[in-house]
Scaffold this active site. Sequence first.
Site, PDB file in Angstrom:
ATOM      1  CG  ASP A 186      56.859 -20.290  13.899  1.00  0.00           C
ATOM      2  OD1 ASP A 186      55.940 -21.020  15.062  1.00  0.00           O
ATOM      3  OD2 ASP A 186      57.808 -20.712  13.926  1.00  0.00           O
ATOM      4  CD  GLU A 203      51.968 -19.920  20.391  1.00  0.00           C
ATOM      5  OE1 GLU A 203      52.781 -19.614  21.065  1.00  0.00           O
ATOM      6  OE2 GLU A 203      51.863 -20.514  19.158  1.00  0.00           O
ATOM      7  CG  ASP A 246      57.967 -25.735  17.741  1.00  0.00           C
ATOM      8  OD1 ASP A 246      57.809 -25.945  16.738  1.00  0.00           O
ATOM      9  OD2 ASP A 246      58.409 -24.856  18.537  1.00  0.00           O
TER      10      ASP A 246
END
Length: 777
Positions: free
Chosen positions: A399, A402, A471
Site C-alpha cells: 500500500d 507512491e 482509494d
Amino acid sequence: RSVDTGVLRVEGDVSSGKVTFKVGGAVVASEAGFQMTPVSSNDGTQLYTTTQSWSINPSTYIFGGGQIQSGFINYRDTPLNMIPFNTEAYVPFFPTTDGYAILWDAYSYTEVNQRTELSFPNNSLLNGVQTSYPFTAAKTGIYNFLIENMQQPAWGPGFWVQVMLNITDVQTKEVIVAQNFSLVNMPDSMVGRASLVAGRQYIATVNTTATTPVNVSFAPPGGEVFQLVSKMEKLIDYYFMWGGDFDGMIQEYRKATGPANLYNLKAYGFWQSRNRYVNQTDVLTAAKLFRQNNIPVDNIVQDWMYWGNLGWGPQWDPTNYPDVPAMVEQLHQWGFKFMVSVWSKFDKTTDFYTNMTAIDAIIHNSIYFDPYNPEAREMFYQFSNFSHFSNGVDALWLDASEPEELPNAGQSLYLGSGDEYFQTYSLMVTRSIYEGLKRDNPQTTGERVFMLTRSSFAGQQRYGATLWSGDTWATFDSLRRQISASLNYQLSGIPYWSEDIGGYFRPGNELTDPEYQQLLIRWFQFGVFTPIFRVHGDAYTEIFYFPQQTMQTVNTTAISFRYRLLPYIYSGFRRVQTEGYTMQRAMIMDFTNDANVLYMNDQYMFGPSMLIAPIYTPGPNTTTRSVYLPPSEGWFDFFSGAVVPTGHISATVPLTHIPVYVKAGSVVVFGPVKQVATDPADPLEVRVYPKGASSAFFSLYEDPGHGDQYSYIHFEWNGETQNLRISDVEGSFPGMLTTRTINVVLVKAGHGVGIEPCPTPDKTVTYTGQEINILLR
C-alpha cells in the site's frame, strides 16, 4: 549516419543532432528538437531539465502514460503532469496509431506536451468561483485544458476537492462543461476537454471547493509536436519502438522492460477485501460465511492495523491474532489464498525503524525506507518473510507505494537525488519482495509471485505486481473514470490492473441504500471484465451483508459469470505471458483505422471475442446507453443470441446484466460455476458464434498452477463444413483431467445465451484427450 534493423531505419543528422525514423523507406517520425537546461538537485548534483519533442502527423494519435483519472484516453495535444498519486500512476510509454511507440527513459517529475496558461485577475477566487480573462480560439476542434495545483499531491487533510471547469462562448453565451468532478483523493492536476470554434472568444470559469486559486492552461488541437519535459535528469534517453500495431508495440515494450508473468489460476478468481478485519475470528468468520452462502471466492485480504499497539509495521498483534499460522492453514483448507497489507513506512518505536536507521535507510524527515539501497530492500523483504511468508501468507499488498505524501521529493537517497528518481519508488519496493521470494521460495510463493500495489512505473510488470486504482469514491462518476483509467493503463504496456469494486469511500448507509446497491451491482459487473476481480471499501464489503436480492444479483450476474469465464480468461493471460498480449483492450487496439473509436473511453474488448459496454449511470430497473459495434465485424448479443446491427446502437438492459457482445466468428469456452477456481473444469461448454463460411479458433490452456507442465486443447470451427474439431490434447501435467464432458452449442437467437449453461446443447461428447470432430447441422 544511420542504423538499419531490416524493418526500422534510424538516420541521424550530425549537424543538428536530430534523428529521423523510417519504415519501408517512409518517414514515420522525426525529432523536432531537444534542450538540456542545467539545474542543481537538492544534494548539489549537476542535473538537467531535459526537453525532447517529436514531429507528429495530423492523423497521429497518442495513448498511454499510465492510469489517469481525467476520464479520457487519447492524449494527443493534451498537457499532463506526471506525478504519482493515490489514484494516479504513471508509466512513460506512449504508443501511437502510426505503429510506433516512445518509451521515455526518465525518472523525475515529467510534463507531457506544451501548454499555454490562461490569465486570471489577481485574487480571482471569490466564494469558490474563479473567472479568467477572455481568450480567443485560434483553431476549431478539441481544446485540452489542464487544471492544476488543486492541492498538494498527497493524501491528507483537505483531500476531497470538487472542481468544475466551464468554458463560456462570449458571443452565444453557450456553456461547455470541460470537466466536472467531485473526487476523494484529488490528484494535483486534471484534464478537461471542450470543442471550440476558431475566432470565437471564450471565458474559463472554475467552480471549486479548493481554498486557493488554481492554474488553468490549454493546448489547441492540431499540434505539430509531441513533447516531454523531465525536470531533473542526467541526459536525454528514450527508446523508439516500431511494432506496426498496438500489440506489436506492447510486445516491444515488454521485450525491453520484462515480461508480464502468469499468475496462479486462483488470482483470476474473486478477491474479498475490506477495511478492515479486526482480529483472527473476524477473518475466519467472513471466509466461512462465503462458503456457507455458496459465493465463489478464492482470496481474502487482511488490510492494515493488524499490528495493533505494537507500532506501524509488518507484525501481528497477538491479542487479536493469537495464532496466525493456524488461521492461514484454516483459510487454505477452505480454499482461500491469503494476502496481507504491508506499507513502506514504520513507526519510530518499532525495531523495523531502528534497524533501517542503523543502515541509514530511512528517508530524511520521514518514516519511509529508501528502497534504492540494496541492503534496505533485503531488510524490507525479510521483515515480511518473518511475519508473513513464514506463517503461510500467500501474497502482499504494498500500500501507499507512491509513496504517500511523497517524502522522497527533495531528499537525498542511496542512488542520489530523490527528485531524479521521483517516479520509481514503487518499482523498487515491488522489486524487493519479488527478488526475495524468487530466491527463498522458488517452488511456492516465489514461483508465480503476485502482489498488489498502489503505484507503478515502466517495467513493474516483471515483478508480478498488479496496480489498483487507489482509494476511490463510491459514485457513478468514479466508476466511469475507472473504465478509462484501466484502459489507458493497459495501453501503457502493463496488463494487470484492479480497483476497489464499489468504491473505497462508501456512503455509510450502503447496506440499506438502494441507489448505492445499484452502483455496487454495476461496478461488480464491470469488474468481471478486468484483469483482477477485487472488492474493497471502508465498510462491510461482503455481499452476504446486503439484502438478499442484492446479494443474489451480484453473485449470479457478476461473480458466477467471472467463474464461468475462467477458461477464457486464463487462456488469454497465458497469451499475455507468451505473446505480450493484452486482455482488457481499448477499442483502438483492435479497430485502429476506425475513426469512431479514437476517443472511445467507455467500452472495450475483453480478449479476442467479447465487447464490453459497462453501465455507469443510475437506473433502478433498466438503463440505456449508446454502444458502438464496428461494422468490420458481425456481433451477437450475448444475452439474446441475436445478431445485432453494427454501428452506433442504443442498448437497454436490466439491472441483471450489462451490454456484452460476442464477435461473429468466435469460439468461446466456458467452465462450470464453482466455489474455487481450481475445482475441476468439468463440464466445459463450447459456444460457437458462426460467421458464414468463416473459421474460428480457440486454444484452451490449463496447468496445475505451478511448475512448467501444461496442456493445450484446440477448438477449430469450420464454417463451411459446420464442423467443430477438438484436437488431441497437447502436453500433460499432474492432476490433469483425463476424461470430461464437453457440451457444444451453435449460438443463435434464444439458444446458447446468457450466463447459465445452455440446457439443450447441440452435442454432448466425452473427451478423453483424443481428437473429436463434431458436425453441427
